[in-house]
Write a protein that holds these residues in place. Structure first.
Motif, PDB file in Angstrom:
ATOM      1  N   SER A  12       0.814  -1.215   0.000  1.00  0.00           N
ATOM      2  CA  SER A  12       0.000   0.000   0.000  1.00  0.00           C
ATOM      3  C   SER A  12       0.848   1.265   0.000  1.00  0.00           C
ATOM      4  O   SER A  12       0.473   2.272  -0.603  1.00  0.00           O
TER       5      SER A  12
ATOM      6  N   LEU B 162      -8.645  -8.563  -0.030  1.00  0.00           N
ATOM      7  CA  LEU B 162      -9.074  -7.870  -1.253  1.00  0.00           C
ATOM      8  C   LEU B 162      -9.530  -6.435  -0.987  1.00  0.00           C
ATOM      9  O   LEU B 162      -9.636  -5.637  -1.908  1.00  0.00           O
ATOM     10  N   LYS B 163      -9.783  -6.108   0.267  1.00  0.00           N
ATOM     11  CA  LYS B 163     -10.141  -4.733   0.610  1.00  0.00           C
ATOM     12  C   LYS B 163      -8.925  -3.810   0.496  1.00  0.00           C
ATOM     13  O   LYS B 163      -9.067  -2.600   0.342  1.00  0.00           O
ATOM     14  N   ASN B 164      -7.733  -4.386   0.579  1.00  0.00           N
ATOM     15  CA  ASN B 164      -6.516  -3.576   0.612  1.00  0.00           C
ATOM     16  C   ASN B 164      -5.567  -3.798  -0.556  1.00  0.00           C
ATOM     17  O   ASN B 164      -4.746  -2.923  -0.852  1.00  0.00           O
ATOM     18  N   VAL B 165      -5.642  -4.951  -1.213  1.00  0.00           N
ATOM     19  CA  VAL B 165      -4.753  -5.250  -2.331  1.00  0.00           C
ATOM     20  C   VAL B 165      -5.517  -5.958  -3.440  1.00  0.00           C
ATOM     21  O   VAL B 165      -6.647  -6.411  -3.234  1.00  0.00           O
ATOM     22  N   SER B 166      -4.885  -6.052  -4.593  1.00  0.00           N
ATOM     23  CA  SER B 166      -5.423  -6.847  -5.697  1.00  0.00           C
ATOM     24  C   SER B 166      -4.600  -8.123  -5.801  1.00  0.00           C
ATOM     25  O   SER B 166      -3.467  -8.184  -5.305  1.00  0.00           O
TER      26      SER B 166
ATOM     27  N   LYS C  67      -3.440  -2.156  -4.541  1.00  0.00           N
ATOM     28  CA  LYS C  67      -4.863  -2.072  -4.872  1.00  0.00           C
ATOM     29  C   LYS C  67      -5.102  -1.350  -6.199  1.00  0.00           C
ATOM     30  O   LYS C  67      -4.580  -0.258  -6.439  1.00  0.00           O
ATOM     31  N   ASP C  68      -5.883  -1.996  -7.064  1.00  0.00           N
ATOM     32  CA  ASP C  68      -6.314  -1.428  -8.347  1.00  0.00           C
ATOM     33  C   ASP C  68      -5.181  -1.193  -9.345  1.00  0.00           C
ATOM     34  O   ASP C  68      -5.364  -0.462 -10.316  1.00  0.00           O
TER      35      ASP C  68
END
Length: 285
Positions: free
Chosen positions: A125, A143-147, A252-253
């Motif tokens: 992050s 999955l809330k913090n990374v892909s 993430k994303d």
């Protein structure tokens, strides 16, 4: 007298006309620079546009260079054999070799940063690392913090107990003192049934079990086999605690990097490289 007054009036009119004429000329001269300044002002954004176009033209080239070279930084926890562990001063294992093969496909060099397991996602992050590879399972919480990329390996959560233990399966774990490695999938799974005893390293949990400080340890099957082979008086239950799949974590994303890694993984699976790496560290029973 009348003639003189007429003459004077004529002079005044001529003088006024001359003044007006000069004023008109000065006004025209004043407006001209303003018009020129306006033209210049209009040209300035054009120059800015040109600068932006030049920057835009250079951007794809810079991105291309970044994708064709540079360093891919991998965050891991090198206490998880056979996926990542130390051999001398070097981190080796399935994840290390697989990530190096992915980096090569991307035209990059791999750099490994060893850290606590639960520090990997914060490191992603913050941009400290590019990928997290540490036998990491895809979960809703993560999955809330990374892909995540596509999966590259399948594993099971094993239950380690002492050889004289009365525990025979997952149903017997309720109310027992269970050790896990902090932040791992075992930690997440066990937390659903009881509050586990958390350790920074899997081996620390296993040693606590061997000293009768715990009733069981839940950890990935392959590391479990290594730990049990090194510590006397322990065994792995036949019944698996849970099944899971490993994937590479990305900020993430960051869809671009996920897509590139997925392409590389697909090629490594297709040409047999990935299976060769796994077979090197995990032999058939």
């Amino acid at each position: 007298m009348k003639k003189k007054m007429v003459s004077m009036m004529l002079c005044a009119v001529v003088t006024a006309a001359m003044v007006t004429g000069c004023g008109g000329k000065d006004a025209a001269q004043t407006e001209a620079p303003a018009a020129e300044a306006g033209d210049a002002a209009e040209e300035a954004p054009a120059a800015g546009d040109a600068a932006e176009e030049e920057t835009s033209a250079e951007a794809p080239e810079a991105e291309a260079e970044a994708s064709e070279g540079g360093t891919l930084v991998m965050g891991t926890n090198a206490e998880f054999p056979p996926y990542e562990f130390y051999e001398g001063q070097e981190v080796v294992g399935i994840d290390a070799e697989m990530a190096a093969a992915v980096a090569e496909k991307l035209g990059m060099e791999l750099k490994i940063e060893d850290m606590a397991f639960d520090s990997i996602i914060p490191a992603l992050s913050s941009g400290k690392v590019d990928i997290g590879v540490a036998g990491m399972t895809v979960t809703e919480d993560r999955l809330k913090n990374v892909s995540f990329t596509d999966t590259y390996a399948t594993a099971t959560q094993a239950i380690i107990v002492r050889e004289d233990s009365e525990i025979t399966g997952a149903d017997d774990l309720d109310g027992k003192k269970i050790g896990v490695q902090q932040g791992t999938t075992g930690d997440l799974f066990v937390s659903d049934i009881t509050e586990p005893e958390r350790f920074n390293k899997g081996m620390e949990a296993v040693m606590a079990l061997s000293q009768s400080k715990l009733d069981a340890v839940v950890i990935d099957n392959e590391p479990a086999k290594v730990f049990v082979s090194e510590v006397e008086g322990l065994k792995i239950l036949d019944e698996a605690f849970a099944e899971e799949e490993y994937a590479i974590a990305v900020a993430k994303d960051n869809t671009e990097l996920v897509e590139k890694i997925n392409t590389a993984l697909a090629e490594l699976k297709e040409d047999g490289t990935l299976q060769t790496i796994i077979d090197k560290y995990i032999t058939a029973e």
